[in-house]
Design an enzyme around this catalytic site. Sequence first.
Site, PDB file in Angstrom:
ATOM      1  N   SER A  27      43.705  47.012  41.738  1.00  0.00           N
ATOM      2  CA  SER A  27      42.250  48.321  41.750  1.00  0.00           C
ATOM      3  C   SER A  27      41.644  47.852  42.885  1.00  0.00           C
ATOM      4  O   SER A  27      41.768  48.565  43.870  1.00  0.00           O
ATOM      5  CB  SER A  27      41.595  48.615  40.565  1.00  0.00           C
ATOM      6  OG  SER A  27      42.272  48.053  39.306  1.00  0.00           O
ATOM      7  N   THR A  28      41.805  46.463  43.709  1.00  0.00           N
ATOM      8  CA  THR A  28      40.733  47.030  44.823  1.00  0.00           C
ATOM      9  C   THR A  28      41.951  46.690  46.020  1.00  0.00           C
ATOM     10  O   THR A  28      41.304  47.680  47.004  1.00  0.00           O
ATOM     11  CB  THR A  28      40.733  45.014  44.573  1.00  0.00           C
ATOM     12  OG1 THR A  28      39.386  44.498  43.580  1.00  0.00           O
ATOM     13  CG2 THR A  28      39.853  44.893  46.208  1.00  0.00           C
ATOM     14  N   TYR A  80      47.789  42.739  33.073  1.00  0.00           N
ATOM     15  CA  TYR A  80      46.180  42.530  33.167  1.00  0.00           C
ATOM     16  C   TYR A  80      45.369  44.016  32.538  1.00  0.00           C
ATOM     17  O   TYR A  80      45.401  44.985  32.206  1.00  0.00           O
ATOM     18  CB  TYR A  80      46.085  44.181  34.466  1.00  0.00           C
ATOM     19  CG  TYR A  80      44.994  44.149  35.797  1.00  0.00           C
ATOM     20  CD1 TYR A  80      43.740  43.481  35.090  1.00  0.00           C
ATOM     21  CD2 TYR A  80      45.230  45.021  36.709  1.00  0.00           C
ATOM     22  CE1 TYR A  80      43.087  44.580  35.834  1.00  0.00           C
ATOM     23  CE2 TYR A  80      44.300  45.298  37.604  1.00  0.00           C
ATOM     24  CZ  TYR A  80      42.720  45.075  37.103  1.00  0.00           C
ATOM     25  OH  TYR A  80      42.077  45.662  38.095  1.00  0.00           O
ATOM     26  N   LYS A 139      44.700  38.628  33.515  1.00  0.00           N
ATOM     27  CA  LYS A 139      44.025  37.977  34.423  1.00  0.00           C
ATOM     28  C   LYS A 139      42.772  39.703  33.401  1.00  0.00           C
ATOM     29  O   LYS A 139      42.834  40.635  32.758  1.00  0.00           O
ATOM     30  CB  LYS A 139      44.506  39.566  35.157  1.00  0.00           C
ATOM     31  CG  LYS A 139      43.190  39.537  36.224  1.00  0.00           C
ATOM     32  CD  LYS A 139      43.871  40.629  37.757  1.00  0.00           C
ATOM     33  CE  LYS A 139      42.720  40.702  38.296  1.00  0.00           C
ATOM     34  NZ  LYS A 139      41.549  42.013  38.320  1.00  0.00           N
ATOM     35  N   GLY A 189      37.924  38.155  36.212  1.00  0.00           N
ATOM     36  CA  GLY A 189      37.969  39.222  36.204  1.00  0.00           C
ATOM     37  C   GLY A 189      36.871  39.524  37.196  1.00  0.00           C
ATOM     38  O   GLY A 189      37.202  41.153  37.588  1.00  0.00           O
ATOM     39  N   ILE A 215      40.011  35.320  39.696  1.00  0.00           N
ATOM     40  CA  ILE A 215      40.886  36.929  40.533  1.00  0.00           C
ATOM     41  C   ILE A 215      39.342  38.132  41.109  1.00  0.00           C
ATOM     42  O   ILE A 215      38.779  38.651  40.168  1.00  0.00           O
ATOM     43  CB  ILE A 215      42.149  37.744  40.102  1.00  0.00           C
ATOM     44  CG1 ILE A 215      43.715  36.810  39.867  1.00  0.00           C
ATOM     45  CG2 ILE A 215      42.201  38.508  41.745  1.00  0.00           C
ATOM     46  CD1 ILE A 215      43.968  37.242  38.925  1.00  0.00           C
ATOM     47  N   SER A 230      37.896  41.031  43.468  1.00  0.00           N
ATOM     48  CA  SER A 230      37.355  42.418  45.156  1.00  0.00           C
ATOM     49  C   SER A 230      36.994  40.883  46.221  1.00  0.00           C
ATOM     50  O   SER A 230      36.583  41.178  47.354  1.00  0.00           O
ATOM     51  CB  SER A 230      37.282  43.120  44.940  1.00  0.00           C
ATOM     52  OG  SER A 230      36.369  43.024  44.175  1.00  0.00           O
TER      53      SER A 230
END
Length: 290
Positions: free
Chosen positions: A44-45, A133, A161, A185, A202, A204
């Site tokens: 997404s990031t 994810y 994730k 996440g 994980i 951004s």
Amino acid sequence: MKKLYSALMTAFNEDGSVNEAGIREMVRYNIDVNKVDGLYVGGSTGENFNMSHDQKVQVFKTAIDEAGDAIDLIAQVGSLDLNESKELAKLVTDLGYPKISAVTPFYYNYTFEQIKNYYNEIVKDVDNKLVIYSIPVLTGVSLSIDQFAELFENPKIIGIKYTNADFFLLERVRNRFPDKLILSGFDEMLLPALALNVDGAIGSTYNLNAKRAKAEMVAFDEGDIDKARELQKVSNDAISALIANDIYPSLKLVFEEMGVHAGVTKAPMSKPTPEMIAGAKKIYNDYFKD
């Protein structure tokens, strides 16, 4: 020690084309300065769902060409087009990515059997390991513990994730599947995720905030919960400021303040305004300036 992954951003030029030089700068900064354990590429990031197929291929090739085997790499290949997901899974496997990931298929209210078939198809023809994810807040798809169990029947599906604020489910999943890889996440929820024994995270904001997040992990492991709590507070203050300033372009603007040419976001995401640029400078000075 738990592992920290930055969700790699994609640098775009003003015309929406991929800026490969900017991607390379961000990869190098994450390796050389942030010293993260890995990169999650194409999530997404990375604005994956705003990109054409060719742009996705370009990003995957550029990232691994720059990173090599210096850190762990996870390639997010999920797509509403299953054939594209399978093609990207083969591509990144051939490029040398040691793990792949795929977002749950979304928008059409797929049944679980359809979701299960999607994941099994993605890994069927590749010699690679897949991380589910799960991000219900964006996909609208919430998987139950028994559904995760069914997906884990495929030995190529190795973990999650877990971008979900349901910490009851996280505790249940962690305890039922102690040998599966679970990576948190939500950056703003790192501390409670650590308390539930995730294998890492994980996110951004780790592109900017990796040192603070790693210090929080160390403090937690050493039992200094007060320090870990304070570090999470500062991180969440920074995250709140980034969200208020429009998080995706602001991440890149703060990176620019740090000397990393991260490019711009791709439409329909926002282009920087003078107010946004001023806000990013303040965020940099308040939270990230050495």
